[in-house]
Design a protein around this motif. Sequence first.
Motif, mmCIF file in Angstrom:
data_model
loop_
_atom_site.group_PDB
_atom_site.id
_atom_site.type_symbol
_atom_site.label_atom_id
_atom_site.label_comp_id
_atom_site.label_asym_id
_atom_site.label_seq_id
_atom_site.Cartn_x
_atom_site.Cartn_y
_atom_site.Cartn_z
ATOM 1 N N ASN A 1 15.186 -8.605 54.459
ATOM 2 C CA ASN A 1 14.505 -7.404 53.802
ATOM 3 C C ASN A 1 13.631 -7.972 52.582
ATOM 4 O OD1 ASN A 1 15.827 -5.544 55.567
ATOM 5 N ND2 ASN A 1 17.574 -5.818 54.268
ATOM 6 N N PRO A 2 12.664 -8.894 52.814
ATOM 7 C CA PRO A 2 11.587 -9.189 51.812
ATOM 8 C C PRO A 2 10.650 -8.113 51.827
ATOM 9 C CG PRO A 2 11.062 -10.207 53.992
ATOM 10 C CD PRO A 2 12.497 -9.583 54.188
ATOM 11 N N LYS A 3 9.913 -7.857 50.698
ATOM 12 C CA LYS A 3 8.765 -6.951 50.638
ATOM 13 C C LYS A 3 7.811 -7.188 51.702
ATOM 14 C CE LYS A 3 6.234 -4.815 47.176
ATOM 15 N NZ LYS A 3 5.403 -4.910 45.469
ATOM 16 N N SER A 4 7.347 -8.316 51.524
ATOM 17 C CA SER A 4 6.570 -8.891 52.701
ATOM 18 C C SER A 4 6.764 -10.330 53.087
ATOM 19 C CB SER A 4 5.106 -8.479 52.104
ATOM 20 O OG SER A 4 4.917 -9.522 51.098
ATOM 21 N N LEU A 5 6.295 -10.568 54.565
ATOM 22 C CA LEU A 5 6.512 -11.949 54.927
ATOM 23 C C LEU A 5 5.113 -12.249 55.408
ATOM 24 C CD1 LEU A 5 8.420 -14.263 55.297
ATOM 25 C CD2 LEU A 5 9.499 -13.105 57.026
ATOM 26 N N LYS A 6 4.621 -13.266 55.144
ATOM 27 C CA LYS A 6 3.454 -14.009 55.748
ATOM 28 C C LYS A 6 3.479 -15.510 56.119
ATOM 29 C CE LYS A 6 0.004 -10.720 54.633
ATOM 30 N NZ LYS A 6 -1.342 -10.347 53.948
ATOM 31 N N ILE A 7 2.776 -15.954 57.084
ATOM 32 C CA ILE A 7 2.751 -17.573 57.024
ATOM 33 C C ILE A 7 1.550 -18.140 56.822
ATOM 34 C CG2 ILE A 7 2.447 -19.005 59.029
ATOM 35 C CD1 ILE A 7 4.657 -17.151 60.613
ATOM 36 N N ALA A 8 1.521 -19.256 56.096
ATOM 37 C CA ALA A 8 0.459 -19.987 55.968
ATOM 38 C C ALA A 8 0.698 -21.528 56.676
ATOM 39 C CB ALA A 8 0.078 -20.216 54.342
ATOM 40 N N ALA A 9 -0.273 -21.620 57.460
ATOM 41 C CA ALA A 9 -0.103 -22.960 58.094
ATOM 42 C C ALA A 9 -1.395 -23.739 58.161
ATOM 43 C CB ALA A 9 0.155 -22.665 59.747
ATOM 44 N N LEU A 10 -1.266 -25.172 57.708
ATOM 45 C CA LEU A 10 -2.548 -25.783 57.564
ATOM 46 C C LEU A 10 -3.168 -26.023 59.137
ATOM 47 C CD1 LEU A 10 -4.375 -27.843 56.006
ATOM 48 C CD2 LEU A 10 -2.654 -29.636 56.858
ATOM 49 N N LEU A 11 -2.569 -26.197 60.109
ATOM 50 C CA LEU A 11 -2.834 -26.387 61.189
ATOM 51 C C LEU A 11 -2.509 -25.563 62.347
ATOM 52 C CD1 LEU A 11 -2.893 -30.430 61.609
ATOM 53 C CD2 LEU A 11 -4.853 -28.896 60.491
ATOM 54 N N ASP A 12 -3.017 -25.109 63.392
ATOM 55 C CA ASP A 12 -2.534 -24.400 64.693
ATOM 56 C C ASP A 12 -3.143 -25.034 65.797
ATOM 57 O OD1 ASP A 12 -2.021 -22.385 66.392
ATOM 58 O OD2 ASP A 12 -3.664 -20.871 65.342
#
Length: 182
Positions: A122-133
């Motif tokens: 239950n985080p307030k928000s959850l995002k992903i930062a990825a250098l490469l895709d």
Amino acid sequence: MNSALNNDISKVLLSGEEIEKRVKEIAAEITRDYSGESVLMVGILRGAVVFFSELVKRVDLDVRFDFMVVSSYGAGTDSSGELRIIKDLSQPIENMNVVIVEDIIDTGYTLKNLKRMLETRNPKSLKIAALLDKPSRRKVEIEGDYVGFKVPNEFVVGYGLDYNEKYRNLPDICILKPGVYS
Ligand code: IMP
Ligand code: MG
């Protein structure tokens, strides 16, 4: 450049300078998106360490750090990809803005499973930062919220990414000579 490892490199895909420019843009985006909020940046060891360090010092917010070590049974296979947590977070994340910082999204198993697992806390928000895709390799549907660069279907090293634990300290993202893998 790195003269000790130079001979193993066939091509520089992304120079340290290009990466630095893009990392600054991502940091500015995160700074804008979470304006007035605090953020827990979660680095996934070990591949994300260089990206994490360059990113966090440019995020102009109330930032805390945590780290995880995970591996996905599914990575490289056709199995459903169960997540193995080798080192968990050292704090609860309930009601926190969490940004997972990862080196690369490849098959997608690792981040898909990690995201699903962290959502249950239950985080307030959850995002992903990825250098490469590497979208051409995707096996499960998952997208980064902040992505540095899309890369072709080639194995890359440097800027934190390894081949057998080597090449992480290269300042550029590189492709190795074919002979190195054999
Ligand atoms: P996944 O396949 O999306 O679960 O990615 C799992 C992990 O594989 C990443 O976190 C990287 O550590 C590693 N990986 C995938 N592609 C590459 C690559 O081209 N170079 C180095 N490591 C990679
Ligand atoms: Mg990794």
